[in-house]
Design a protein around this motif. Structure first.
Motif, short mmCIF file in Angstrom:
data_model
loop_
_atom_site.label_atom_id
_atom_site.label_comp_id
_atom_site.label_asym_id
_atom_site.label_seq_id
_atom_site.Cartn_x
_atom_site.Cartn_y
_atom_site.Cartn_z
N ASN A 116 0.81 -1.22 0.00
CA ASN A 116 0.00 0.00 0.00
C ASN A 116 0.85 1.27 0.00
N ASN A 117 1.86 1.29 -0.83
CA ASN A 117 2.71 2.48 -0.87
C ASN A 117 1.98 3.70 -1.40
N SER A 182 3.34 5.63 1.92
CA SER A 182 4.62 5.38 2.59
C SER A 182 5.26 6.72 2.93
N LEU A 183 5.58 6.88 4.22
CA LEU A 183 6.20 8.15 4.61
C LEU A 183 7.59 8.31 4.01
N PHE A 184 8.24 7.17 3.74
CA PHE A 184 9.55 7.25 3.09
C PHE A 184 9.42 7.90 1.72
N VAL A 244 5.77 3.14 9.24
CA VAL A 244 6.18 4.10 8.23
C VAL A 244 5.04 4.36 7.25
N MET A 245 4.00 3.55 7.35
CA MET A 245 2.82 3.77 6.50
C MET A 245 1.91 4.78 7.18
N MET A 246 1.50 5.78 6.42
CA MET A 246 0.70 6.84 7.01
C MET A 246 -0.62 6.31 7.57
N ASP A 247 -1.26 5.39 6.84
CA ASP A 247 -2.56 4.91 7.33
C ASP A 247 -2.41 4.15 8.63
N THR A 248 -1.36 3.33 8.74
CA THR A 248 -1.14 2.60 9.98
C THR A 248 -0.87 3.56 11.13
#
Lengths: 634, 283
Positions: A116-117, A182-184, A244-248
């Motif tokens: 889910n990037n 992805s915040l990265f 690092v995933m925004m939704d998580t």
């Protein structure tokens, strides 16, 4: 998914093309073509995803992440080279530290099976429309503007290839920012926007431009460092890399996510040019006008508020969120105040952008559903009105040779079409029933429900009064038409009109259509997060729309008032005056009337107010830092 | 819905006459305070009728458009208020109306009207915070922005927001164009030759400004009344007392510089707003 990837990659690839194409018709046509394709793609995106809720896309990120890391290293090396060449040692240090922090954070995380990037939801759709439509229109405008620009600045090396390439890289990066889950990835695109703004601000690369460009780079790198520390936190908290995933991260709630929300909020404050970081955006005025328009309306600062609004649910009812709101509120009041003392049109626009973003930040920091609703409306209206204003100021500047509001006296007579567009843009920024005012109304409602919201209401009440002052006096200058003006409206390039006219139409359209905008895009997003949504109420919507129509219909009365009126000379205290406002002074000398506006710099001086604002906001940010270190206020 | 429309139409028809009556009594009382007899009570109406009989002379055609828009939006503001609409929208509509008035003065391109326009802007900036804070105060007292709900609130709102009331009375002096804050234009005879932002308006154009002023007077006194709405007659008495106070202040003070006006109005708004709203928020 293909569409999202297309929107990110296509402008970037087009940029490569513009690096090669020489100045001339072919390139100009290609710029317009590429812009048109981006607009079409954005509209298609709207059709596909406007009602689709939140959609995530699985992209195997491993390879792409490696490419991004590689690019980051390359960019860092480039920046280090420039920093060393111009002896910007702090910047060099920041670049090294930031890269070190990111690489260290990556080493903390192992076995990242990042899924889910990419994602899209109604808020991303709104942002994409702002970037795609307004951003592309600005690119089209640039074609005509930059031709004029280089005619005016004959001694400057013509780096237009570079310029257009950067514009489209900028748009690509912005699409990346709003589509990344992805915040990265978000961080990578975030840093690309910093780089693009640095290079565009320094476009002319003379001493002043270089200085301002490096200053913007410095402040944004500080913000970027704040962002980078998020990854260290994520790596230490959860080595699997899930956070690092925004939704998580957002789903984890304030108990977990307050520290990254504060760090990213800090990065957002720098990018959105809030006090004490506002000086970079004012310095950015040195760049050619389309760049300013782009920075203010559809890129850069919008990326800053975008992340803050994204993290608004985390800020809800927390001390950190409240202090972020205070930074925004104070910025709104003081930046509006400074705008009173400015006569340089671009500076007025700059300070009013800073002020309005302050209001967005104030709303987002409050973080309730009503506040987020207001924040998103503010973003939309600000983007449309500001792009229109910047581009019309740019055109006027080339025609009258000045960007000073005092020199725009009677512009409605000299450049009627452009001045009218400017008036519509100004009205959009502060007058009822237009957009900005609806948003202020919404912001006020949102503050009412917040704890200690009355302090924000005080800031809003005074700030709003101040905005009325500087916008109305600007409008006043435009309508002061001297007797028989010479029309100047010749040789305004088609490209400039091609951008200005749609933006004007868009301005009016979003004002009339804001109930639809609200219920189809903003409300679904807010509802999706909070399970509740704010609305204007049907009765109020009707009244607002009624007012828009009244304002639009009013000019028709001119047809009536033109009939059988007797035009008489001015009264001027009984002195004999000529129709073009010359009056008989002492010893029989004819003197022209010169009318100047109030700037009240004694009260609203730039230096004075920015000192106060910077001091206050530094104190607020320090409070956030202390609160987080002590682990309270979460 | 029908009731609201009746109130709005009632305001549109009656307000100019009530406003003229108030203006006439004002002039009578003022004259007595100065040891004169004063004009007939209906003089403001006669003045306006006279203005409309005059030649349609202007310095610029556009001026008429701006002034007409000013009038229309002032009427709209009042109608929205008396039909029980959202008080924040009412305030924003009033700001829009004044923006048109100011643009009209600018469009006349003359030194006196220009300075008048700038001063009117200062007045607008001085008053705006207090109005927004008053709307907030009404909301915090009654839980609604709708004038209708505020008017039907069972207790006098003034008991909850007394300082806001004081603040409104203070800025009322500015809005009614009374001394010491009559910077932009005034009704005093010694000022009428060079009359601030209206200097370049004549005949029907000036008539429209006068009519708008009548509407505005009624609208502002309506806001004063709203503080006492649960006791209508007390409200009326309060309106009379407040207006008398304004006349008294008008006749016993001299004009001040804009700095004093802006500073004092903001200070009053800040103190009244911060203390009153702060107390309400913390309780």
């Amino acid at each position: 998914m293909e569409l999202l990837v297309f929107l990110i990659l296509f402008p970037a690839l087009a940029a490569l093309l513009f690096c090669i194409l020489p100045n001339g018709r072919l390139r100009d046509t290609m710029v317009i073509l590429v812009s048109a394709i981006i607009i079409a793609a954005t509209l298609y995106l709207f059709v596909l995803f406007a009602g689709a809720g939140t959609v995530y896309f699985d992209i195997d990120g491993g390879m792409i992440s490696q490419i991004m890391t590689g690019l980051e290293v390359v960019i860092s090396a480039g920046l280090l080279y420039l920093a060393a060449k111009y002896r910007q040692y702090i910047i060099a240090a920041l670049v090294v530290v930031q890269l070190g922090v990111v690489l260290y954070a990556e080493s903390l995380m192992h076995g990242t099976v990042a899924l889910n990037n990419l994602f899209i939801d109604p808020f991303s759709v709104i942002m994409a429309m702002i970037i795609g439509i307004i951003g592309s229109l600005i690119c089209i405008y640039s074609v005509g503007y930059m031709r004029d620009y280089h005619e005016h600045h004959g001694d400057m090396p013509d780096k237009r290839r570079w310029f257009f390439a950067l514009l489209f890289v900028f748009l690509a990066a912005m699409f990346g920012v709003v589509f990344s889950n992805s915040l990265f990835w978000l961080f990578f695109f975030w840093e690309v926007t910093t780089l693009c703004s640095f290079l565009l601000i320094g476009y002319s690369w003379d001493e002043q431009a270089r200085k301002n460009a490096f200053w913007a780079l410095l402040l944004n790198l500080i913000g970027g460092l704040g962002f980078a520390f998020t990854f260290v936190w994520a790596g230490l908290t959860d080595p699997s890399g899930g956070l690092v995933m925004m939704d998580t991260l957002l789903a984890a709630g304030p108990a977990v996510a307050m520290i990254p929300a504060a760090l990213i909020g800090f990065a957002g404050l720098t990018k959105a040019a809030q006090m004490p970081f506002s000086s970079w955006l004012v310095g950015a005025m040195i760049a050619p006008t389309p760049v300013s328009a782009l920075l203010h309306s559809s890129t850069m600062v919008k990326a800053g508020v975008y992340v803050i609004v994204r993290f608004a649910p985390i800020y809800d009812a927390s001390m950190v969120g409240y202090i972020i709101s205070l930074v925004g509120g104070v910025t709104f009041l003081l930046a509006s105040g400074i705008a009173i003392s400015q006569s340089n049109a671009k500076k007025v626009l700059a300070y009013s952008t800073i002020a309005n973003l302050g209001l967005v930040v104030a709303c987002a920091g409050i973080g309730t559903y009503a506040a987020v609703w207001a924040a998103i409306l503010l973003i939309i209206f600000h983007a449309v009105a500001k792009s229109l204003l910047f581009l019309s100021v740019g055109t006027v500047e080339h025609k009258i040779g000045s960007r000073d509001i005092e020199d725009m006296t009677g512009l409605l007579g000299r450049l009627p079409k452009i001045a009218l567009m400017m008036m519509i843009g100004i009205a959009g920024m502060f007058l009822a029933p237009f957009g900005m005012l609806i948003s202020k109304w919404a912001a006020l409602l949102a503050f009412l429900d917040a704890q200690y919201g009355f302090i924000l209401i005080l800031l809003l009440a005074f700030g709003s009064a101040v905005t009325v002052f500087f916008w109305t006096k600007w409008m006043g200058k435009l309508v002061e038409v001297a007797w028989k003006p010479e029309p100047l409206e010749v040789k305004i390039s088609t490209q400039e009109y091609t951008a200005l006219v749609p933006l004007t139409v868009l301005m009016v359209a979003v004002c009339i259509g804001f109930p639809l905008l609200s219920s189809y895009l903003v409300v679904p997003y807010v509802f999706g997060i909070y399970g509740m949504a704010a609305t204007l109420g049907q009765a109020n919507t009707i009244i607002m729309v009624m007012m828009v129509f009244m304002v639009l219909v009013m000019p028709l009365t001119l047809l009536y008032f033109r009939k059988d009126r007797k035009i008489l000379p001015h009264y001027v205290g009984g002195r004999p005056a000529t129709p073009d406002m010359h009056f008989k002074g002492s010893i029989g000398v004819q003197r022209p009337v010169a009318l100047g506006n109030y700037y009240l710099s004694e009260y609203f001086g730039e230096e004075r107010l920015s000192h106060i604002g910077n001091g206050l906001c530094i104190a607020f940010i320090a409070m956030i830092a202390v609160a987080l270190l002590m682990g309270v206020g979460l | 819905m029908i009731e609201e429309i009746i109130f709005a139409i009632g305001f549109i028809i009656l307000a100019p006459f009530i406003g003229a009556l108030i203006g006439g009594i004002d002039r009578k009382v003022t004259a007595r305070m100065q040891g004169r007899v004063g004009p007939p009570v209906l003089q403001p109406l006669y003045d306006i009728f006279k203005l409309f009989e005059k030649e349609k002379a202007v310095v610029r055609n556009e001026v008429n458009f701006y002034i007409f828009s000013y009038l229309i939006f002032v009427v709209f503001t009042g109608a929205l208020f008396f039909s029980g609409g959202d008080i924040l929208l009412v305030i924003f509509a009033l700001t829009l109306a004044h923006a048109f008035l100011i643009l009209g003065a600018y469009a006349a391109v003359s030194p006196y009207s220009h300075v008048g326009a700038e001063r009117e802007l200062l007045q607008l900036m001085a008053v705006e915070p207090m109005l927004i804070l008053a709307a907030t105060g009404f909301y915090m007292a009654t839980g609604s922005f709708a004038v209708k709900d505020i008017a039907l609130w069972p207790e006098p709102v003034v008991l909850t927001i007394p300082l806001i009331f004081v603040g409104i009375v203070y800025v009322l002096t500015i809005k009614l164009r009374k001394s010491p804050f009559d910077l932009a234009t005034t009704h005093h005879a010694h000022q009428e030759l060079v009359k601030g932002l209206t200097t370049e308006f004549a005949g029907p154009t000036l008539g429209m400004v006068e009519i708008a002023h009548l509407y505005e007077t009624v609208f502002f006194l309506g806001i004063v009344w709203l503080f006492f709405a649960s006791m209508p007659w007390v409200g009326l008495a309060a309106v009379i007392v407040v207006y008398f106070l304004e006349i008294l202040v008008d006749n016993t003070t001299t004009r001040v510089r804009w700095q004093v006006m802006l500073r004092s109005a903001w200070l009053v708004a800040l103190v009244a707003g911060a203390i009153n709203l702060g107390v309400l928020a913390l309780l």
